[in-house]
Write an enzyme that holds these catalytic residues in place. Structure first.
Site, PDB file in Angstrom:
ATOM      1  N   LYS A 289     -68.944 -14.691  25.134  1.00  0.00           N
ATOM      2  CA  LYS A 289     -68.836 -16.012  24.515  1.00  0.00           C
ATOM      3  C   LYS A 289     -67.511 -16.666  24.921  1.00  0.00           C
ATOM      4  CE  LYS A 289     -72.612 -15.325  22.034  1.00  0.00           C
ATOM      5  NZ  LYS A 289     -73.890 -15.996  22.345  1.00  0.00           N
TER       6      LYS A 289
ATOM      7  N   SER B  82     -77.120 -17.826  26.520  1.00  0.00           N
ATOM      8  CA  SER B  82     -76.202 -18.515  25.617  1.00  0.00           C
ATOM      9  C   SER B  82     -74.988 -19.127  26.305  1.00  0.00           C
ATOM     10  CB  SER B  82     -75.725 -17.559  24.520  1.00  0.00           C
ATOM     11  OG  SER B  82     -74.898 -16.545  25.059  1.00  0.00           O
TER      12      SER B  82
END
Length: 245
Positions: A93, A52
């Protein structure tokens, strides 16, 4: 100069050299071990389990994350956090919004906007829009809005938009801020802060001391190797001098 005077001079030189080499090794050990202790106090190693954050951080890469308080986090930071709504494991993230921000995507040029201002995101995977699916959210006070750099392969705040906090997580969920890639070898480097967020209120964060720590460890290793090498070199020179004499 007589041979006895020469031997005394050589002896003093070897004694001085041995003293200096021992001192170099001692100082090198302090720097080398001190650098690792310094790193252990401030940093935690993490393995990124998904794709990701590609291409910034590849799947399986090891990163060094500085232990910081959630209040120190700024837009653009890559953070390690844990929130029960997202799962039981720490996740990695990028912070794109903080409390009070209005986040939306995408403009006609495919850019993410923060409070109506388009943000340049050169770290994104591919050349498409900043998100394959349009969205908008308002970040509650004390919360962070998080997205992966590989927007088409990231389960992030967009997936949780219908939650009570519109996909955001509390600052207290942050465990550390990623400061450098440590593995694999070809990707080792300090994580640069993205300048696209610099003009927004609060600006961007400053890197932690990962570079000074690395220099301390390297300097220690050089001193240890240099000091340890003196003895063999001095003996070789002495044998050569004896043979020539």
């Amino acid at each position: 100069m007589s041979s006895s005077t020469q031997r005394r001079t050589d002896g003093r030189g070897r004694t001085m050299g041995s003293t200096l080499s021992g001192l170099a090794v001692a100082v090198g050990c302090v720097l080398f071990l001190g650098g690792f202790v310094w790193a252990a106090v401030l940093y935690r190693p993490y393995t990124v389990p998904t794709d990701s954050m590609s291409p910034t951080i590849a799947v399986g890469a090891r990163v060094l994350a500085e232990k910081v308080d959630g209040s120190e986090i700024r837009r653009g930071d890559i953070v390690v956090f844990k929130d029960t709504t997202w799962g039981d494991l720490p996740m990695v993230k990028r912070v794109v919004g903080v409390g009070g921000d209005h986040i939306a995507c995408c403009t006609k040029q495919g850019r993410l906007t923060i409070n109506g201002k388009p943000v340049a995101e050169p770290y994104l995977h591919g050349h498409g829009p900043a998100s394959p699916v349009g969205f908008k959210a308002t970040v509650p006070t004390g919360q962070l809005f998080l997205l992966g750099d590989h927007r088409s392969d990231s389960l992030d705040s967009r997936v949780h938009l219908t939650d009570s906090d519109q996909g955001s997580v509390p600052r207290s969920a942050v465990q550390a801020r990623v400061d450098a890639r440590a593995w694999p070898l070809g990707s080792i480097g300090v994580m640069q802060r993205p300048p696209g967020f610099a003009a927004l209120p609060g600006g961007i964060s400053q890197p932690g001391p990962v570079q000074p720590i690395a220099l301390t460890v390297v300097a220690g290793a050089v001193l240890i190797l240099g000091g340890a090498a003196y003895g063999p070199v001095a003996r070789r020179r002495a044998r050569k001098a004896g043979a020539d004499g």
